[in-house]
Design a protein around this motif. Structure first.
Motif, PDB file in Angstrom:
ATOM      1  N   THR A 226      33.519  44.704  51.457  1.00  0.00           N
ATOM      2  CA  THR A 226      34.071  45.913  50.853  1.00  0.00           C
ATOM      3  C   THR A 226      35.228  46.432  51.697  1.00  0.00           C
ATOM      4  O   THR A 226      35.087  46.658  52.904  1.00  0.00           O
ATOM      5  CB  THR A 226      32.991  47.001  50.736  1.00  0.00           C
ATOM      6  N   LYS A 227      36.357  46.642  51.036  1.00  0.00           N
ATOM      7  CA  LYS A 227      37.537  47.160  51.722  1.00  0.00           C
ATOM      8  C   LYS A 227      37.685  48.663  51.510  1.00  0.00           C
ATOM      9  O   LYS A 227      38.050  49.400  52.437  1.00  0.00           O
ATOM     10  CB  LYS A 227      38.793  46.445  51.216  1.00  0.00           C
ATOM     11  N   GLU A 228      37.408  49.124  50.298  1.00  0.00           N
ATOM     12  CA  GLU A 228      37.629  50.539  49.987  1.00  0.00           C
ATOM     13  C   GLU A 228      36.798  50.927  48.769  1.00  0.00           C
ATOM     14  O   GLU A 228      36.560  50.123  47.865  1.00  0.00           O
ATOM     15  CB  GLU A 228      39.111  50.779  49.681  1.00  0.00           C
ATOM     16  N   VAL A 230      37.213  53.199  45.728  1.00  0.00           N
ATOM     17  CA  VAL A 230      38.340  53.819  45.035  1.00  0.00           C
ATOM     18  C   VAL A 230      37.845  55.027  44.247  1.00  0.00           C
ATOM     19  O   VAL A 230      36.782  54.978  43.612  1.00  0.00           O
ATOM     20  CB  VAL A 230      39.021  52.810  44.092  1.00  0.00           C
ATOM     21  N   ALA A 238      35.763  52.808  41.365  1.00  0.00           N
ATOM     22  CA  ALA A 238      35.709  51.355  41.566  1.00  0.00           C
ATOM     23  C   ALA A 238      35.449  51.052  43.036  1.00  0.00           C
ATOM     24  O   ALA A 238      35.546  51.930  43.902  1.00  0.00           O
ATOM     25  CB  ALA A 238      37.012  50.689  41.119  1.00  0.00           C
ATOM     26  N   LEU A 240      36.838  48.235  45.845  1.00  0.00           N
ATOM     27  CA  LEU A 240      37.862  47.220  46.105  1.00  0.00           C
ATOM     28  C   LEU A 240      37.375  46.302  47.221  1.00  0.00           C
ATOM     29  O   LEU A 240      36.981  46.755  48.294  1.00  0.00           O
ATOM     30  CB  LEU A 240      39.181  47.881  46.509  1.00  0.00           C
ATOM     31  N   LEU A 241      37.418  44.979  46.971  1.00  0.00           N
ATOM     32  CA  LEU A 241      36.989  44.001  47.964  1.00  0.00           C
ATOM     33  C   LEU A 241      38.185  43.477  48.746  1.00  0.00           C
ATOM     34  O   LEU A 241      39.336  43.630  48.321  1.00  0.00           O
ATOM     35  CB  LEU A 241      36.255  42.842  47.277  1.00  0.00           C
ATOM     36  N   GLU A 242      37.893  42.847  49.869  1.00  0.00           N
ATOM     37  CA  GLU A 242      38.959  42.312  50.731  1.00  0.00           C
ATOM     38  C   GLU A 242      39.825  41.291  50.004  1.00  0.00           C
ATOM     39  O   GLU A 242      41.017  41.163  50.281  1.00  0.00           O
ATOM     40  CB  GLU A 242      38.345  41.667  51.977  1.00  0.00           C
ATOM     41  N   GLY A 244      40.811  41.387  47.039  1.00  0.00           N
ATOM     42  CA  GLY A 244      41.585  42.014  45.983  1.00  0.00           C
ATOM     43  C   GLY A 244      40.810  42.287  44.712  1.00  0.00           C
ATOM     44  O   GLY A 244      41.321  42.956  43.800  1.00  0.00           O
ATOM     45  N   THR A 245      39.592  41.789  44.614  1.00  0.00           N
ATOM     46  CA  THR A 245      38.764  42.047  43.431  1.00  0.00           C
ATOM     47  C   THR A 245      38.402  43.530  43.366  1.00  0.00           C
ATOM     48  O   THR A 245      38.037  44.145  44.374  1.00  0.00           O
ATOM     49  CB  THR A 245      37.473  41.220  43.477  1.00  0.00           C
ATOM     50  N   GLU A 246      38.547  44.098  42.184  1.00  0.00           N
ATOM     51  CA  GLU A 246      38.182  45.498  41.985  1.00  0.00           C
ATOM     52  C   GLU A 246      37.030  45.566  40.989  1.00  0.00           C
ATOM     53  O   GLU A 246      37.139  45.078  39.866  1.00  0.00           O
ATOM     54  CB  GLU A 246      39.376  46.305  41.473  1.00  0.00           C
TER      55      GLU A 246
END
Length: 834
Positions: A226-228, A230, A238, A240-242, A244-246
């Motif tokens: 998990t990156k963020e 949203v 949502a 956001l994964l590392e 780029g998948t949302e």
């Protein structure tokens, strides 16, 4: 709150002291269990005050998952109700957490400013959820999963529907995902590691688990970081994964792990590393302060499972009551609380050059077993799909017993390893050691269960209420029942109501209630949820389950034909020479040249050897070969004739006399009313065969007073009788009521049948059912509320729309438009909107 005033008030109004003052910080499972253990050893040793952060009594946190899934209520997971605190003179301060410890003054301070002195302090603050430090973690809609408040928030969010993302594919995360999925949300699980539950499962078992969860509609993303989180307008939208998948999300559940809750201890100057440091007696660096549970670190380890907590509590209580034994650490095992998934893990399964892996795979059953052996001793085990031997492997692992003598049979389980002697489940339980764990949820050993039974607990409910074994998730119910039988003898066990069959410990009434309560809608789901002891049930329970599901969920549950008796599947009775007889229905015993011609044609065409008028005014055609049955029904269906159900647990006949149309004694049109009732009720699937009769006058030529439902016509209307039986044990009916019109008679008939269908046990005739429930109960159930009969009748007629759509066209070899039109004409009442 003024601290001095609060302290003065406590000193002025406090309860008389029974001994030294014990203050417990934490009203959770570990803190209260420690108090229970102390009270069991010496009930007068301490004057106890317990502080809890939550505004409620002590409950079973490991059962939060079933609450989220709708399988249990909060009341069902309460461990100690208010009566426990009152009976033991324990002062509970709930909803006012301790925020400070003054070790020099030996008191604690709460958020409201309350001060409480102690002689001995017990810290049982548990653990805190780990919140991954990513942008968006504080958005509205981001939840943790640690207490009942978290569950309430998730339930409120789930009512809105939408998508849920669970971050963490460990035990807690998967249980959260399961609960939200059952609540109707679209669930995605995001897990950092390649394997789900990687601390408990190897790659193979993790794969099977992932496949099973995906087959249930969940999306499982492994090796996903998990990156963020949203957000939009301050709320989650949502994840956001590392890469780029949302992933869309209306809520996000953080279930990425837990950390010991050590803040209070650290501020008080106690020695803390990952957890609060304790010795083998649960004593901290301050001899007057004890600690227990997930918040502690013992010999370098912190535990997040319940079994070690119970062992800690026993050692703590021994020390606190001057009989120290010492805690040496725990070997842990894990079970997943997701219905329909059997998973067990224990010990170290990492393997290595000096370890031996023994593996069994059964793809057809979805079973995977792996036992890791080192130096002829089990060091780890992973079971998926079949966990029956989990306790046995765990006992061998925990005791480090030499398994060289049973090495070749080890992977096949206890039954084979003992040379077949343990094929009897009771023998398997008998061979377990006294300290073998029986109930993991409540940390109860075999010896404790036996002691409980010896102390007078002679039924399953008594054991549950006394030592709590089998009182939580229920998966150990079979073990407890075996111990009851072994300890008391099978005949001495107070078994209570008879169970449905040997496959389950539940009664018919239990199963019916749980099917509705838990919204169980397919047979495998019932068997998994209610812990069936056989993989597919038996000839007794499968037809019963099929009936109960049909009755509970008309239009949703699809009739499982293989779970019906063979005569119901074929709509024919097998005879002693191997041929079959078929009985087409004749409404009220009335027929026509067209129907008689169709019967005659079938008899000749298929060389039937006999045609006989039955006791229920129908023609029985004998000597039909099995391969001809579909064609026989095709020809009869083409003439508009449907099955008489002489072979089913369903409406058999509606016997009539000629009534007022022909008989000089007749008071009403019994034939016409009988035909209407038969057209309304034919095809009804019931707990047992069901017979109706309508007599046109009190002379009762149709024998209405020995039928399941009987109508006796009188000058002023209709007397309605129930619960008769003309079989081996003759029973005359009871007079249920008297009505004035045919419509009222039909409504009561439909309402009575529906009540029987919804309440009676499978294979229970109306006669014993009426005797068991009582006529007063029956009258109250039907007539106490004037709307009840109409409501039941509406449910009956609604369900008939589905039950009378039995696939006759398929038996005729294809769609039969003439038959379809005929059925629509003969069942107008069934097509009314409920």
């Amino acid at each position: 709150m003024n601290v001095t005033v609060a302290q003065d008030r406590i000193e002025a109004t406090g309860a008389p002291s029974r001994g030294r003052k014990l203050v417990v910080i934490g009203n959770g499972m570990a803190g209260c269990r420690a108090v229970e253990e102390i009270l069991a050893r010496d009930g007068t040793r301490f004057d106890v005050t317990i502080f809890g952060a939550e505004p409620r009594v002590n409950y079973n946190r490991i059962m939060l998952s079933p609450v989220l899934a709708g399988e249990k209520t909060f009341e069902e997971i309460v461990i100690n109700g208010q009566d426990w605190y009152d009976d033991n003179e324990i002062q509970l301060i709930s909803g006012d957490p301790v925020v400070g410890i003054d070790r020099a003054q030996k008191h604690v301070v709460t958020r409201s400013g309350r001060i409480e002195n102690y002689d001995t302090l017990l810290i049982a603050t548990g653990s805190d959820p780990f919140i991954i430090p990513v942008p968006g973690k504080d958005l509205d809609g981001v939840f943790t999963f640690r207490d009942l408040d978290d569950v309430d928030k998730m339930l409120a969010a789930a009512e809105m529907g939408g998508s849920a993302v669970v971050i963490g594919g460990g035990l807690l995360g998967l249980e959260a995902a399961h609960g939200l999925s059952l609540r109707g949300m679209d669930v995605t699980v995001i897990h950092l590691m390649p394997t789900l539950m990687e601390r408990q499962l190897d790659e193979a078992a993790g794969y099977l688990l992932k496949a099973e969860l995906e087959s249930r509609g969940q999306t499982i993303l492994t090796s996903a970081n998990t990156k963020e989180i949203v957000g939009k307008d301050g709320k989650v939208s949502a994840v956001l994964l590392e890469d780029g998948t949302e992933v869309p999300a209306d809520i996000v559940v953080m279930a990425a792990g837990i950390r010991p809750s050590t803040g209070l201890a650290k501020e008080a100057g106690l020695d803390v590393e990952r957890g609060i440091l304790v010795d083998d007696h649960m004593v901290t660096s301050d001899p007057d302060v004890l600690a227990v549970g997930e918040c502690v670190q013992h010999r370098g380890l912190c535990y997040g499972l319940v079994a070690p907590l119970w062992e800690m509590c026993r050692s703590l209580a021994d020390y606190a009551t001057d009989s120290p034994t010492g805690y040496g650490g725990s070997v842990t095992s894990t079970k997943l609380k997701v219905s329909g998934i059997d998973l067990f893990s224990a010990g170290d399964f990492s393997g290595g050059d000096d370890a031996e892996d023994i593996v069994l795979r059964d793809a057809s059953r979805g079973v995977y077993k792996r036992v890791v052996v080192k130096d002829n001793r089990i060091v780890g085990a992973v079971l998926y799909g079949d966990t029956a031997d989990g306790n046995w492997y765990f006992d061998l692992l925990r005791k480090q017993e030499d398994v060289s003598d049973i090495r070749e049979a080890l992977i096949f389980g206890q039954a084979f390893a003992s040379g077949g002697a343990a094929l009897d489940p009771s023998a398997a339980v008998a061979s377990l050691s006294e300290d073998a764990e029986i109930c993991g949820c409540n940390g109860v050993s075999k010896g404790q269960v036996v002691a409980c039974i010896d102390g007078g607990a002679h039924s399953l409910d008594a054991v549950r209420s006394t030592c709590k074994a089998s009182a939580s998730c229920g998966s150990c119910t079979g073990l407890v029942e075996s111990l009851l039988a072994l300890t008391l003898g099978a005949d001495a066990v107070d078994s209570g109501p008879k169970t449905m069959c040997k496959c389950t410990s539940f009664t018919h009434d239990d199963v019916r209630g749980l099917i509705v309560e838990k919204e169980l809608k397919v047979i495998p789901q019932v068997m998994q949820e209610l812990h069936w002891t056989t993989p597919d049930g038996c000839s007794s329970c499968r037809p019963a389950l099929n009936y109960y599901l049909l009755c509970a969920w008309p239009g949703e549950y699809v009739d499982d034909e293989k779970s019906r008796f063979v005569n119901e599947r074929l709509h024919a009775n097998i005879q002693k020479d191997g041929t079959y007889s078929v009985v087409p229905r004749m409404w009220g015993g009335v027929t026509s040249p067209k129907e008689l011609r169709a019967i005659a044609d079938v008899v000749e065409k298929y060389e039937a050897r006999m045609v006989k008028v039955t006791g229920g005014q129908r023609l029985d055609i004998f000597g039909i070969r099995k391969e001809d049955l579909p064609h026989v029904w095709g020809d009869l269906n083409a003439a508009g004739m449907v099955s008489g159900h002489a072979y089913g647990k369903a409406l058999r006949t509606v016997k009539t006399c000629v009534g007022s149309e022909w008989c000089r004694f007749g008071t009403q049109d019994s034939t016409g009313l009988g035909i209407q009732i038969e057209k309304m009720t034919w095809g009804s699937y019931m707990p047992h065969k069901f017979k109706i009769a309508v007599s046109g006058c009190p002379r009762n030529c149709a024998e209405a007073t020995i039928k399941d439902f009987g109508v006796v016509c009188v000058d002023s209307g209709y007397e309605l009788h129930v619960g008769g039986n003309g079989g081996i044990h003759v029973r005359a009916t009871d007079l249920l009521c008297k009505v004035e019109t045919e419509k009222e008679a039909m409504d009561v008939c439909a309402g009575f049948i529906q009540l029987y269908r919804e309440d009676a046990r499978y294979l229970e005739r109306t006669a014993p059912w009426v005797e068991r429930k009582g006529l007063d109960w029956l009258k109250a159930a039907l007539f106490e509320d004037p709307q009840t009969v109409k409501t039941l009748a509406a449910r009956f007629r609604y369900s008939q729309k589905f039950w009378q759509d039995d696939p006759w066209e398929k038996r005729a070899g294809g769609h039969n438009e003439k038959l379809h039109q005929h059925l629509a004409e003969v069942r107008p009442l069934a097509l009314e909107k409920a």
